[in-house]
Design a protein around this motif. Structure first.
Motif, PDB file in Angstrom:
ATOM      1  N   LEU A   1     -10.568  -8.625   3.732  1.00  0.00           N
ATOM      2  CA  LEU A   1     -10.555  -8.679   2.268  1.00  0.00           C
ATOM      3  C   LEU A   1      -9.138  -8.533   1.722  1.00  0.00           C
ATOM      4  O   LEU A   1      -8.758  -9.217   0.765  1.00  0.00           O
ATOM      5  CB  LEU A   1     -11.446  -7.579   1.696  1.00  0.00           C
ATOM      6  N   MET A   2      -8.348  -7.668   2.328  1.00  0.00           N
ATOM      7  CA  MET A   2      -6.968  -7.506   1.881  1.00  0.00           C
ATOM      8  C   MET A   2      -6.193  -8.807   2.048  1.00  0.00           C
ATOM      9  O   MET A   2      -5.465  -9.242   1.144  1.00  0.00           O
ATOM     10  CB  MET A   2      -6.297  -6.365   2.644  1.00  0.00           C
ATOM     11  N   ALA A   3      -6.345  -9.443   3.208  1.00  0.00           N
ATOM     12  CA  ALA A   3      -5.645 -10.710   3.442  1.00  0.00           C
ATOM     13  C   ALA A   3      -6.091 -11.779   2.462  1.00  0.00           C
ATOM     14  O   ALA A   3      -5.264 -12.521   1.908  1.00  0.00           O
ATOM     15  CB  ALA A   3      -5.876 -11.167   4.883  1.00  0.00           C
ATOM     16  N   GLU A   4      -7.394 -11.862   2.234  1.00  0.00           N
ATOM     17  CA  GLU A   4      -7.916 -12.886   1.323  1.00  0.00           C
ATOM     18  C   GLU A   4      -7.444 -12.679  -0.108  1.00  0.00           C
ATOM     19  O   GLU A   4      -7.310 -13.641  -0.869  1.00  0.00           O
ATOM     20  CB  GLU A   4      -9.443 -12.893   1.383  1.00  0.00           C
ATOM     21  N   HIS A   5      -7.175 -11.428  -0.480  1.00  0.00           N
ATOM     22  CA  HIS A   5      -6.684 -11.121  -1.830  1.00  0.00           C
ATOM     23  C   HIS A   5      -5.169 -10.994  -1.870  1.00  0.00           C
ATOM     24  O   HIS A   5      -4.599 -10.558  -2.868  1.00  0.00           O
ATOM     25  CB  HIS A   5      -7.338  -9.837  -2.344  1.00  0.00           C
ATOM     26  N   ARG A   6      -4.521 -11.369  -0.781  1.00  0.00           N
ATOM     27  CA  ARG A   6      -3.058 -11.356  -0.677  1.00  0.00           C
ATOM     28  C   ARG A   6      -2.478  -9.970  -0.951  1.00  0.00           C
ATOM     29  O   ARG A   6      -1.464  -9.820  -1.637  1.00  0.00           O
ATOM     30  CB  ARG A   6      -2.448 -12.402  -1.608  1.00  0.00           C
ATOM     31  N   ILE A   7      -3.135  -8.995  -0.386  1.00  0.00           N
ATOM     32  CA  ILE A   7      -2.655  -7.614  -0.455  1.00  0.00           C
ATOM     33  C   ILE A   7      -2.188  -7.220   0.939  1.00  0.00           C
ATOM     34  O   ILE A   7      -2.941  -7.317   1.904  1.00  0.00           O
ATOM     35  CB  ILE A   7      -3.759  -6.668  -0.943  1.00  0.00           C
ATOM     36  N   GLY A   8      -0.939  -6.803   1.030  1.00  0.00           N
ATOM     37  CA  GLY A   8      -0.382  -6.435   2.323  1.00  0.00           C
ATOM     38  C   GLY A   8      -0.862  -5.079   2.797  1.00  0.00           C
ATOM     39  O   GLY A   8      -1.267  -4.224   2.003  1.00  0.00           O
ATOM     40  N   LEU A   9      -0.788  -4.883   4.104  1.00  0.00           N
ATOM     41  CA  LEU A   9      -1.176  -3.622   4.726  1.00  0.00           C
ATOM     42  C   LEU A   9       0.066  -2.849   5.140  1.00  0.00           C
ATOM     43  O   LEU A   9       0.974  -3.402   5.764  1.00  0.00           O
ATOM     44  CB  LEU A   9      -2.031  -3.898   5.971  1.00  0.00           C
ATOM     45  N   VAL A  10       0.084  -1.565   4.804  1.00  0.00           N
ATOM     46  CA  VAL A  10       1.055  -0.625   5.335  1.00  0.00           C
ATOM     47  C   VAL A  10       0.255   0.393   6.139  1.00  0.00           C
ATOM     48  O   VAL A  10      -0.723   0.948   5.631  1.00  0.00           O
ATOM     49  CB  VAL A  10       1.839   0.096   4.215  1.00  0.00           C
ATOM     50  N   TYR A  11       0.659   0.615   7.385  1.00  0.00           N
ATOM     51  CA  TYR A  11      -0.145   1.530   8.202  1.00  0.00           C
ATOM     52  C   TYR A  11       0.713   2.073   9.335  1.00  0.00           C
ATOM     53  O   TYR A  11       1.910   1.779   9.429  1.00  0.00           O
ATOM     54  CB  TYR A  11      -1.404   0.821   8.716  1.00  0.00           C
ATOM     55  N   GLY A  12       0.103   2.842  10.222  1.00  0.00           N
ATOM     56  CA  GLY A  12       0.831   3.579  11.232  1.00  0.00           C
ATOM     57  C   GLY A  12       1.376   2.816  12.411  1.00  0.00           C
ATOM     58  O   GLY A  12       1.989   3.418  13.297  1.00  0.00           O
ATOM     59  N   GLY A  13       1.174   1.506  12.470  1.00  0.00           N
ATOM     60  CA  GLY A  13       1.855   0.671  13.457  1.00  0.00           C
ATOM     61  C   GLY A  13       1.223   0.543  14.828  1.00  0.00           C
ATOM     62  O   GLY A  13       1.764  -0.153  15.689  1.00  0.00           O
ATOM     63  N   GLY A  14       0.083   1.198  15.071  1.00  0.00           N
ATOM     64  CA  GLY A  14      -0.554   1.122  16.376  1.00  0.00           C
ATOM     65  C   GLY A  14      -1.535  -0.032  16.484  1.00  0.00           C
ATOM     66  O   GLY A  14      -1.970  -0.595  15.482  1.00  0.00           O
ATOM     67  N   SER A  15      -1.901  -0.349  17.722  1.00  0.00           N
ATOM     68  CA  SER A  15      -2.885  -1.421  17.939  1.00  0.00           C
ATOM     69  C   SER A  15      -4.208  -0.886  18.468  1.00  0.00           C
ATOM     70  O   SER A  15      -5.121  -1.659  18.756  1.00  0.00           O
ATOM     71  CB  SER A  15      -2.324  -2.471  18.906  1.00  0.00           C
ATOM     72  N   ASN A  16      -4.328   0.431  18.595  1.00  0.00           N
ATOM     73  CA  ASN A  16      -5.560   1.032  19.086  1.00  0.00           C
ATOM     74  C   ASN A  16      -6.504   1.391  17.944  1.00  0.00           C
ATOM     75  O   ASN A  16      -6.081   1.594  16.808  1.00  0.00           O
ATOM     76  CB  ASN A  16      -5.258   2.307  19.875  1.00  0.00           C
ATOM     77  N   GLY A  17      -7.774   1.497  18.254  1.00  0.00           N
ATOM     78  CA  GLY A  17      -8.771   2.046  17.346  1.00  0.00           C
ATOM     79  C   GLY A  17      -8.914   1.319  16.028  1.00  0.00           C
ATOM     80  O   GLY A  17      -8.716   0.100  15.936  1.00  0.00           O
ATOM     81  N   LEU A  18      -9.260   2.087  14.989  1.00  0.00           N
ATOM     82  CA  LEU A  18      -9.429   1.507  13.661  1.00  0.00           C
ATOM     83  C   LEU A  18      -8.109   0.988  13.123  1.00  0.00           C
ATOM     84  O   LEU A  18      -8.073   0.001  12.378  1.00  0.00           O
ATOM     85  CB  LEU A  18     -10.017   2.546  12.695  1.00  0.00           C
ATOM     86  N   MET A  19      -7.003   1.649  13.493  1.00  0.00           N
ATOM     87  CA  MET A  19      -5.688   1.180  13.072  1.00  0.00           C
ATOM     88  C   MET A  19      -5.452  -0.256  13.533  1.00  0.00           C
ATOM     89  O   MET A  19      -5.066  -1.125  12.742  1.00  0.00           O
ATOM     90  CB  MET A  19      -4.587   2.083  13.659  1.00  0.00           C
ATOM     91  N   GLY A  20      -5.703  -0.490  14.794  1.00  0.00           N
ATOM     92  CA  GLY A  20      -5.514  -1.828  15.333  1.00  0.00           C
ATOM     93  C   GLY A  20      -6.487  -2.836  14.752  1.00  0.00           C
ATOM     94  O   GLY A  20      -6.131  -3.997  14.529  1.00  0.00           O
ATOM     95  N   ALA A  21      -7.697  -2.388  14.480  1.00  0.00           N
ATOM     96  CA  ALA A  21      -8.726  -3.294  13.949  1.00  0.00           C
ATOM     97  C   ALA A  21      -8.368  -3.803  12.564  1.00  0.00           C
ATOM     98  O   ALA A  21      -8.496  -5.000  12.278  1.00  0.00           O
ATOM     99  CB  ALA A  21     -10.079  -2.587  13.921  1.00  0.00           C
ATOM    100  N   VAL A  22      -7.922  -2.907  11.691  1.00  0.00           N
ATOM    101  CA  VAL A  22      -7.587  -3.338  10.332  1.00  0.00           C
ATOM    102  C   VAL A  22      -6.349  -4.220  10.353  1.00  0.00           C
ATOM    103  O   VAL A  22      -6.291  -5.242   9.649  1.00  0.00           O
ATOM    104  CB  VAL A  22      -7.427  -2.124   9.376  1.00  0.00           C
ATOM    105  N   ALA A  23      -5.352  -3.881  11.170  1.00  0.00           N
ATOM    106  CA  ALA A  23      -4.144  -4.696  11.249  1.00  0.00           C
ATOM    107  C   ALA A  23      -4.433  -6.076  11.813  1.00  0.00           C
ATOM    108  O   ALA A  23      -3.941  -7.097  11.306  1.00  0.00           O
ATOM    109  CB  ALA A  23      -3.091  -3.980  12.095  1.00  0.00           C
TER     110      ALA A  23
END
Length: 201
Positions: free
Chosen positions: A31-53
């Motif tokens: 939804l963020m991508a479709e609404h052209r809203i960027g993500l700022v987050y903790g930089g990991g690829s594991n777990g929920l962090m990785g899933a949202v990124a």
């Protein structure tokens, strides 16, 4: 701050026990991508962090990952990010994430997620920023915290609750509209905020 350009998402570096949390992370990223809203987050690829990124990138969105040097391996740094910022420590990481974001969303997570969320609530209560804060209460995950906050308020320990003024959503599809409605016109200084905490001393 008339428009939300980037959202800082706090969430777990594992997926947790409920598949709904992983689905929520993926849905929010899309939804963020479709609404052209960027993500700022903790930089990991594991777990929920990785899933949202991953969901943001897979749907054409922009991702800013902010990770301290000592976590690059432990949290498996996300190499598909639009921008990766490697910091010296956790304090610098949190400051940069704060500065980059126009709003904050907490998906389910552990102690780190809780600590980052509570810090933003604290800064808001102290009048240091007016950026919207939202608890993504998927499956009632954050309800115990909401109960504690209400208990603190009732007991007289939260005196500026109106400044804190967090939102709670139980459905992912309600998150972006809720944040959009929460954005108030503020000055450039207020938009930038002042993320001063005793931890920086």
């Amino acid at each position: 701050m008339s428009k939300i350009r980037k959202i800082c998402v706090y969430c777990g570096s594992s997926t947790g026990t409920d598949p709904a949390w992983l689905a929520a992370a993926r849905r929010l990223g899309r939804l963020m991508a479709e609404h052209r809203i960027g993500l700022v987050y903790g930089g990991g690829s594991n777990g929920l962090m990785g899933a949202v990124a991953t969901a943001v990138v897979d749907h054409g969105g922009e991702v800013v990952g902010v990770i301290p040097e000592f976590l690059r391996t432990k949290e498996n740094m996300f190499d598909r990010a639009t921008e990766l910022i490697v910091t010296h420590d956790m304090h610098e990481r949190k400051r940069i994430m704060f500065e980059q974001a126009d709003a904050f969303v907490a998906l389910p997570g552990g102690i780190g997620t809780l600590e980052e969320l509570v810090e933003q609530l604290t800064w808001a209560q102290l009048g240091r920023h007016r950026k919207p804060i939202l608890l993504a209460d998927i499956g009632g995950f954050w309800q115990p915290l909401v109960d504690v906050l209400e208990r603190m308020r009732d007991a007289g320990f939260i005196h500026n609750g109106a400044l804190m003024n967090y939102r709670v959503c139980s459905r992912v599809d309600d998150i972006l509209p809720t944040l959009a409605a929460a954005v108030a016109p503020v000055s450039e200084r207020e938009k930038a905020g002042d993320a001063e905490t005793v931890e920086k001393l």
